[in-house]
Design an enzyme around this catalytic site. Sequence first.
Site, PDB file in Angstrom:
ATOM      1  N   GLN A 182       0.799  -1.218   0.000  1.00  0.00           N
ATOM      2  CA  GLN A 182       0.000   0.000   0.000  1.00  0.00           C
ATOM      3  C   GLN A 182       0.838   1.278   0.000  1.00  0.00           C
ATOM      4  OE1 GLN A 182      -2.581  -1.741   3.350  1.00  0.00           O
ATOM      5  NE2 GLN A 182      -4.038  -0.475   2.230  1.00  0.00           N
TER       6      GLN A 182
ATOM      7  N   ARG B  61       4.299   0.294  12.836  1.00  0.00           N
ATOM      8  CA  ARG B  61       3.981  -1.024  12.279  1.00  0.00           C
ATOM      9  C   ARG B  61       4.051  -0.950  10.756  1.00  0.00           C
ATOM     10  NH1 ARG B  61      -1.605  -3.967  11.237  1.00  0.00           N
ATOM     11  NH2 ARG B  61      -0.688  -5.864  10.452  1.00  0.00           N
TER      12      ARG B  61
ATOM     13  N   HIS C 197       1.321  -9.201   4.748  1.00  0.00           N
ATOM     14  CA  HIS C 197       0.130  -8.344   4.653  1.00  0.00           C
ATOM     15  C   HIS C 197      -0.412  -8.482   3.227  1.00  0.00           C
ATOM     16  CE1 HIS C 197      -1.936  -4.721   6.670  1.00  0.00           C
ATOM     17  NE2 HIS C 197      -2.586  -4.914   5.544  1.00  0.00           N
TER      18      HIS C 197
ATOM     19  N   ASN D 245      -1.289 -10.762   8.751  1.00  0.00           N
ATOM     20  CA  ASN D 245      -2.296  -9.731   8.947  1.00  0.00           C
ATOM     21  C   ASN D 245      -3.655 -10.215   8.442  1.00  0.00           C
ATOM     22  OD1 ASN D 245      -3.135  -6.808   9.403  1.00  0.00           O
ATOM     23  ND2 ASN D 245      -3.753  -7.119   7.276  1.00  0.00           N
ATOM     24  N   GLU D 246      -4.627 -10.233   9.330  1.00  0.00           N
ATOM     25  CA  GLU D 246      -6.031 -10.461   8.979  1.00  0.00           C
ATOM     26  C   GLU D 246      -6.256 -11.659   8.061  1.00  0.00           C
ATOM     27  OE1 GLU D 246      -7.801  -6.932   7.372  1.00  0.00           O
ATOM     28  OE2 GLU D 246      -7.667  -5.857   9.249  1.00  0.00           O
TER      29      GLU D 246
ATOM     30  N   ASN E  93      -7.118  -5.936  14.721  1.00  0.00           N
ATOM     31  CA  ASN E  93      -7.465  -4.791  13.881  1.00  0.00           C
ATOM     32  C   ASN E  93      -8.944  -4.531  14.060  1.00  0.00           C
ATOM     33  OD1 ASN E  93      -4.872  -4.839  12.959  1.00  0.00           O
ATOM     34  ND2 ASN E  93      -5.364  -5.511  10.884  1.00  0.00           N
TER      35      ASN E  93
ATOM     36  N   TYR F  27     -12.338  -1.924  13.574  1.00  0.00           N
ATOM     37  CA  TYR F  27     -12.907  -0.772  12.877  1.00  0.00           C
ATOM     38  C   TYR F  27     -14.359  -0.531  13.273  1.00  0.00           C
ATOM     39  CZ  TYR F  27      -8.802  -0.648   9.828  1.00  0.00           C
ATOM     40  OH  TYR F  27      -7.521  -0.537   9.357  1.00  0.00           O
TER      41      TYR F  27
ATOM     42  N   GLU G  89      -4.503  -2.083  14.272  1.00  0.00           N
ATOM     43  CA  GLU G  89      -5.077  -1.125  13.306  1.00  0.00           C
ATOM     44  C   GLU G  89      -6.390  -0.606  13.858  1.00  0.00           C
ATOM     45  OE1 GLU G  89      -5.799  -2.446   9.261  1.00  0.00           O
ATOM     46  OE2 GLU G  89      -3.827  -3.402   9.185  1.00  0.00           O
TER      47      GLU G  89
ATOM     48  N   TRP H  78      -4.555   3.272  11.893  1.00  0.00           N
ATOM     49  CA  TRP H  78      -4.496   3.036  10.453  1.00  0.00           C
ATOM     50  C   TRP H  78      -5.079   4.252   9.763  1.00  0.00           C
ATOM     51  CZ3 TRP H  78      -2.109  -0.557   7.508  1.00  0.00           C
ATOM     52  CH2 TRP H  78      -2.333  -0.436   6.127  1.00  0.00           C
TER      53      TRP H  78
ATOM     54  N   GLU I  95      -5.606   1.941  -1.195  1.00  0.00           N
ATOM     55  CA  GLU I  95      -6.595   1.195  -0.417  1.00  0.00           C
ATOM     56  C   GLU I  95      -7.131   0.014  -1.249  1.00  0.00           C
ATOM     57  OE1 GLU I  95      -7.306   0.775   2.541  1.00  0.00           O
ATOM     58  OE2 GLU I  95      -9.341  -0.031   2.557  1.00  0.00           O
ATOM     59  N   TRP I  96      -6.222  -0.851  -1.608  1.00  0.00           N
ATOM     60  CA  TRP I  96      -6.546  -2.095  -2.300  1.00  0.00           C
ATOM     61  C   TRP I  96      -7.505  -1.853  -3.462  1.00  0.00           C
ATOM     62  CZ3 TRP I  96      -2.771  -5.002  -0.710  1.00  0.00           C
ATOM     63  CH2 TRP I  96      -2.336  -4.910   0.614  1.00  0.00           C
TER      64      TRP I  96
END
Length: 665
Positions: A95, A160, A211, A256-257, A438, A440, A531, A614, A621-622
Amino acid sequence: MKTLTIFTTLLAVSAAKKCIVKAPASNAADANDVASDVEAPAENVDAPAEISDNEGKLEDEVDSNDETSDNENSGKKSGKLPASFKWGAATAAYQVEGAWNVDGRGESVWDHFTHLYPHNVETGRPGDEDSISGNVACDSYHKFEEDVKMMKIMNANHYRFSISWSRLFPDGQAKKENGKWNVNEKGAEYYDMVINTLIENDITPLATLYHWDLPYALHEKYGGWLDYHSQYDFANYAEFCFERFGDRVKNWITINEPWVNCVAGYKNGPGKAPYRCTGEAPRKLQNDTTGLDLLGGCSYEIGPTQYTPDSEVLPANRPPQRLEDVWCSHNILLGHAQAVKVYRDKFQKKQKGLIGITVDGEAQIPWEEPNMTEEEYANNEKYANLAAEFRIGWYSDPPMIGDYPESVKQRMGKDLPEFTPEQKKLLKGSSSDFLGWNTYTSHWAAQVKNEDGTYVKPPTDEEASYENSKRDMWDDNCRGRGDGWTCIPPTLGSQAGSSWNTKYGPTIRVGLNWFAKRYEGLIKNGIIITENGCAQPNYKVSRANDQVTIDYFKSIGKEEFADAYDEDMIEREDDLEGTLIHDTYRIDWYKQYLENLRLAYVEDGVDVRGYMAWSLIDNYEWENGYETRFGMTYIDFYNDPELKRVPKDSLTFLGQWYLDNVEQE
Ligand code: PNW
């Protein structure tokens, strides 16, 4: 304690003055409301061993907890977080780094699929490949020192970042022969520079090994995470990283995730690379705030060349199409455990660092509606836990307690792969150093009702399958939806700039308590929020969605659950200075979430040891491209060839929050 430059402090103070944000309706009371439904975990009686992570000054693994408990106590008395609190921001290699084909870097699945299917990235400039891929991104490969300046503004003591596997091993396969690794040396030198620069600046590195940027060669070779070989290739790559960087990196995140990687990459496609999908859910943005209807549907055909549907001989380890995300998850969890084994067996004693996994997942809030009986509400509480087991426990139970949750096993039946006894042993405690989360957004959870008001029943053992696994639950999404990515209002909190990204501060407190209770006594060095952050909202759309939410909350007598909305900002949405840099909406996000984190620590006694916002910087953003902005630093990606970093107000706000709410040594 670190030296704070006068400049930084001045900036922080001036920002704090400038950013007058309308207080959300009784933020703290709001947090209390929800958390009172959650049983506070018992105080940690046996303080777990802390392995300090500062500049190689490390204590012995077990008997070094005095300092930590002092910090905890003094923090609690003062209402502040302890001085040892890990404070910083996060990014990921694909990213931010750019330099996708520089200095011998190999192709990752993200390079491959953004180049092959540019139309599956939502925003960008026609004909400009760099605007829909991570080819250049923030060019942190060449501008890392600029990023460090941003960290300083928020008074970060940790950073991170993630390491790009294919930058080190272009074909994904790390091998050591005659004492020498087949590494792409230039790539390794880049991370040496990153790590050394951080340490010189009193910032402790927190490195993520994976990631989502799998070397494309491994996808092509055996289907990447779909094949069990991936765990060994990952562990070999991890071993190189420990050996090369472990003298300076004392905080490692393996994966990650895993949920997002596997579900978005293999089930919901075309979403995230490698853009595969199980066939049932081509990605269409129903009711999405962007109004986009993407080209392309199910992308099962996008796979390794030997995976074409009409192949006569299929690779022996190929999972059935409908279960690809499940097998990806299984293998990636094993990859995590193999990497931890390598670290524990060969490096941890000497290097004395910490290693863990980062999982994601929404806190689950029992659904409420007018005239609900207590019994119905209690049932939804039960379902909230069930939903959390499905959404989060699926990924956090194996590395903590060595197996999938019973409820997941029961509901999935034979569709869930089993861990062998040896694998269970390998997994158990593999994230006991710390657990990364993470966080949100929260989701509602409930048991679904039939039209006649009776409850839909959970599947029996005979009916257990992936397809039936959640038929009686509103599980991992907003009201009434299963499995998609888009929230339908009423949502919990107000709608930020990604369809799934809603601002609801109690999220963090509810989730921290859920983990603390579930893994009580099992996590030695606490939970780290790896995050948390907010996408710049599209105010007009957000406002319309929020109105539905606010009306709903009014109807159940809980108006305060819907965040106050800053009407003024709607007028200013096109004004860069007005909203992008002076990002009051984001400041309000951080205020709410951090207050809830503080309360989880001070009031509930949850052992939370760190917070990484984050993101440090606007970035790729992907599949949403560059117009979904999560950063606390602005970059004009399309017009500024220098990619100048411009700090937003939220960055200085966090710098001040740290001074006000974390004990200073
Ligand atoms: C995380 N969801 O992804 C990732 O770790 C980051 O790389 C990413 O940029 C950031 O969050 C913001 O998106 C998520 O749908 C993606 O719930 C989707 C979800 C959650 C996290």
